[in-house]
Each structure stands twice: as C-alpha cells, then as structure tokens.
Scaffold this active site. Structure first.
Site, PDB file in Angstrom:
ATOM      1  N   GLU A  11       0.976  -1.102  -0.310  1.00 43.13           N
ATOM      2  CA  GLU A  11       0.010   0.314  -0.405  1.00 43.13           C
ATOM      3  C   GLU A  11       0.238   0.806  -0.180  1.00 43.13           C
ATOM      4  O   GLU A  11       0.400   2.497   0.478  1.00 43.13           O
ATOM      5  CB  GLU A  11      -1.025  -0.004   1.338  1.00 43.13           C
ATOM      6  CG  GLU A  11      -1.994  -1.604   1.631  1.00 43.13           C
ATOM      7  CD  GLU A  11      -3.457  -1.274   0.088  1.00 43.13           C
ATOM      8  OE1 GLU A  11      -3.190  -0.425  -0.945  1.00 43.13           O
ATOM      9  OE2 GLU A  11      -3.068  -2.148   0.213  1.00 43.13           O
ATOM     10  N   HIS A  21      -2.936   2.427   8.684  1.00 38.67           N
ATOM     11  CA  HIS A  21      -4.134   1.387   7.696  1.00 38.67           C
ATOM     12  C   HIS A  21      -4.149   1.023   8.599  1.00 38.67           C
ATOM     13  O   HIS A  21      -3.306  -0.023   8.823  1.00 38.67           O
ATOM     14  CB  HIS A  21      -3.687   1.514   6.327  1.00 38.67           C
ATOM     15  CG  HIS A  21      -4.875   0.231   5.944  1.00 38.67           C
ATOM     16  ND1 HIS A  21      -5.883   0.558   5.765  1.00 38.67           N
ATOM     17  CD2 HIS A  21      -4.109  -0.803   4.876  1.00 38.67           C
ATOM     18  CE1 HIS A  21      -6.092  -0.764   4.334  1.00 38.67           C
ATOM     19  NE2 HIS A  21      -5.580  -1.312   4.663  1.00 38.67           N
ATOM     20  N   HIS A  78      -7.826  -2.581  10.111  1.00 41.25           N
ATOM     21  CA  HIS A  78      -8.695  -3.771   9.294  1.00 41.25           C
ATOM     22  C   HIS A  78      -9.722  -3.249  10.864  1.00 41.25           C
ATOM     23  O   HIS A  78     -10.249  -4.625  11.278  1.00 41.25           O
ATOM     24  CB  HIS A  78      -8.666  -4.575   9.190  1.00 41.25           C
ATOM     25  CG  HIS A  78      -8.252  -4.716   7.844  1.00 41.25           C
ATOM     26  ND1 HIS A  78      -7.303  -6.266   7.056  1.00 41.25           N
ATOM     27  CD2 HIS A  78      -7.614  -4.404   7.099  1.00 41.25           C
ATOM     28  CE1 HIS A  78      -6.162  -5.636   5.809  1.00 41.25           C
ATOM     29  NE2 HIS A  78      -6.262  -4.613   5.989  1.00 41.25           N
ATOM     30  N   GLU A 121     -17.920  12.074  22.558  1.00 39.20           N
ATOM     31  CA  GLU A 121     -16.823  12.782  21.977  1.00 39.20           C
ATOM     32  C   GLU A 121     -16.405  12.993  20.593  1.00 39.20           C
ATOM     33  O   GLU A 121     -15.260  14.020  20.129  1.00 39.20           O
ATOM     34  CB  GLU A 121     -15.168  11.906  22.719  1.00 39.20           C
ATOM     35  CG  GLU A 121     -15.133  10.281  21.696  1.00 39.20           C
ATOM     36  CD  GLU A 121     -14.240   9.571  22.498  1.00 39.20           C
ATOM     37  OE1 GLU A 121     -13.829   7.885  22.869  1.00 39.20           O
ATOM     38  OE2 GLU A 121     -12.868   9.863  22.609  1.00 39.20           O
ATOM     39  N   HIS A 126     -13.000  -2.699   3.187  1.00 37.45           N
ATOM     40  CA  HIS A 126     -12.207  -3.292   3.528  1.00 37.45           C
ATOM     41  C   HIS A 126     -11.031  -2.857   5.018  1.00 37.45           C
ATOM     42  O   HIS A 126     -10.375  -3.749   5.913  1.00 37.45           O
ATOM     43  CB  HIS A 126     -11.305  -2.615   2.259  1.00 37.45           C
ATOM     44  CG  HIS A 126      -9.156  -3.187   2.446  1.00 37.45           C
ATOM     45  ND1 HIS A 126      -8.500  -3.081   1.040  1.00 37.45           N
ATOM     46  CD2 HIS A 126      -8.414  -3.280   3.844  1.00 37.45           C
ATOM     47  CE1 HIS A 126      -7.596  -3.573   2.123  1.00 37.45           C
ATOM     48  NE2 HIS A 126      -7.259  -3.292   3.146  1.00 37.45           N
TER      49      HIS A 126
HETATM   50  P1  13P Z   1       1.183  -5.473   3.258  1.00 37.10           P
HETATM   51  O1  13P Z   1       1.076  -6.802   3.923  1.00 37.10           O
HETATM   52  O2  13P Z   1       1.368  -5.760   1.425  1.00 37.10           O
HETATM   53  O3  13P Z   1       0.996  -4.095   3.520  1.00 37.10           O
HETATM   54  O4  13P Z   1      -1.028  -5.755   2.905  1.00 37.10           O
HETATM   55  C1  13P Z   1      -1.381  -5.250   4.281  1.00 37.10           C
HETATM   56  C2  13P Z   1      -2.959  -5.290   3.893  1.00 37.10           C
HETATM   57  O5  13P Z   1      -3.307  -4.564   5.123  1.00 37.10           O
HETATM   58  C3  13P Z   1      -3.452  -4.563   2.523  1.00 37.10           C
HETATM   59  O6  13P Z   1      -4.734  -3.746   2.690  1.00 37.10           O
HETATM   60 ZN    ZN Z   2      -5.554  -2.967   3.859  1.00 41.93          ZN
END
Ligand code: 13P
Ligand code: ZN
Length: 271
Positions: free
Chosen positions: A116, A139, A141, A169, A210
């Site tokens: 990414e 980033h 999840h 908040e 995602h």
């Molecule tokens: P990477 O292992 O390449 O960082 O990818 C993980 C991910 O969250 C892809 O969106």
């Molecule tokens: Zn991801």
C-alpha cells in the site's frame, strides 16, 4: 553512532503496532504504517550515505524527494514487529528521481515496503499540502468499523453522522468527518490516488469493505483518531438492531462542536 534499537522513533513504532494487534485491528499481515522521520535524528543512528539497496516504487513522489520514512514490510505481521523490527520494518529515503526508494535499514530478509505504499506516500503528499505538521499515515482493519461497512450506507455524510451520534467525543475528535471510498482493488496506484484525493479534505478515509486510513502529526494522535471511530462503530454495531430510544440530537452536536471550538462539517448535520 547510537544503537537504533534504542531510538525513540523505533520504540514508539513497535509499541503502536503491538497495541493495534492487541485490539484486533491487524490480523495476519493486515494493516500498514508509514512515519516520516527527521533526517537529523535518524543520522544519529544510521549512516545516511549507506544505501543497502534500491527498490522501485512504481509511482512518482517528487514532492517527497529526500524524505525518510519508516514503513511496515509487505506480508509482515504486526504481531511480530516488536520482536524483530529489523525484518518487519524498513527505513527508506525517496531518491532523487522520485520513483525509487533507497533502503537505509531493515527488511533484513530481503523484503520490501507495504504493497500500500502508493496510498501511503500519496496521502503524505496530500496531507502535507494542507497540513505541514503531518507525519503519519496508518491503515488497519478494525473489526466494528469493518462490520459497519456491511450494514450501513457507504455515504460520507451519513456514515460520519451516525458515528458522531454514537459517542459524545466523536464530533470533537473528528469534526472534519470521514471520507468514504467504495470497494476498490487494494495495493494499486488508483486506490492510492483516490485515497489521497479524500485526504485533502479528511484525516480519516474508509476503504469500503476493507478498512480505514488515518493520518496525523504523531502516532498517538493518529491511533486515537482510529480508536475513536472504532469505539463509535462498536456502539453502533451493539445497538443497530435494537429499538433506538435516545440519541444525541443534531442541535446538541452543534452545541458540542461550538463549545469545543472545533471546525466541524456543518453540512454533515441536519439543522
Ligand atoms: P501489506 O502486507 O502489503 O502491508 O498489505 C496489508 C494490507 O492491509 C493490504 O491492504
Ligand atoms: Zn488492508
């Protein structure tokens, strides 16, 4: 030369990945972080003239030429970062051509930066153009935020408004709201460009079905942004199927935002 394993920027990075893993935001290799480092500070720990190898990035990051970043490795597990940072992380410098990364430390097993990287570096460029203090792109999840993607409209105004209603908040922590992208193929320059376009307006961007991106001036602030969204999404997922008896009303959200003096998205309220 000082020992890099004692460097505060490395220790804080490791502590952050540990917390993110502990909270279930980063299963397997899920998630990635990039931190823009201070060249002078890194120079106390590394010989900046020693490039281990060069790695093409596949996109143009000219405004970042000469900038240093600590970046998680692709395929690497957040779970493992603290125990072996030199394999799971790398420090790169954007070379004079703007399209090559010079590896200064890390990726010890021959690995490379996250898939990414386009979304990360393009977001750095976008944020720096509106906020020169920005250093972090994160980033992950997070479970409830992701769950909410399946049962809530993926509309920026509606998504932000729902989260603002979930915890008092929220409008204070992210008054600028949340940008939302539809499901897109990850790891591409296209999703990087779409993310960066949103980052001119938002510090948080949801990637539909995602995960989420957050940005900020330091790791604590950025972590805190995502943590607040995730808490609100958890409240939403715990209550969405139950009759709603009480809520924070829009005029109360306005009162809150004004009391705290934050510049909020007035068009995201229905006043
Ligand atoms: P990477 O292992 O390449 O960082 O990818 C993980 C991910 O969250 C892809 O969106
Ligand atoms: Zn991801």
């Amino acid at each position: 030369m000082k020992n890099i394993f004692d460097a505060p920027f490395l220790k804080e990075f490791c502590a952050t990945t540990k917390n993110m893993y502990r909270l279930g935001w980063d299963e397997r290799n899920g998630g990635n972080i990039s931190v823009m480092l201070d060249e002078k500070e890194v120079g106390e720990y590394l010989d900046l003239n020693h490039v281990i190898r060069t790695i093409p990035t596949g996109f143009d990051a000219k405004p970042l030429i000469g900038k240093l970043f600590m970046v998680t490795g692709t395929g690497k597990y957040f779970k493992n970062v603290k125990h072996d940072p030199e394999t799971n992380l790398g420090i790169i410098r954007i070379a004079a051509d703007g399209t090559t990364a010079e590896l200064l430390w890390g990726y010890k097993d021959g690995g490379k930066f996250t898939s990414e990287l386009p979304a990360h570096l393009m977001s750095h460029m976008a944020r720096l153009s509106v906020d020169p203090q920005n250093r972090i792109v994160m980033h992950c999840h997070p479970t409830y935020t992701l769950a909410m993607n399946y049962v809530h409209e993926l509309d920026e105004k509606k998504f932000t408004h729902t989260l603002w209603e979930m915890c008092t908040e929220c409008i204070v922590v992210f008054p600028d709201g949340i940008g939302v992208l539809p499901w897109m193929l990850c790891g591409t320059n296209e999703i990087g460009e779409a993310t960066a376009a949103k980052m001119k307006e938002f510090r948080l961007v949801v990637w539909g079905m995602h995960g989420i991106y957050g940005v900020g001036k330091d790791l604590d602030e950025t972590f805190g942004l995502i943590e607040t969204v995730e808490k609100a999404a958890q409240i939403y997922m715990l209550t969405a199927h139950l009759p709603r008896i009480n809520t924070i009303k829009d005029d109360e959200l306005q009162t809150l935002a004004e009391a705290f003096g934050v510049n909020y998205r007035k068009d995201f309220l229905n006043l």
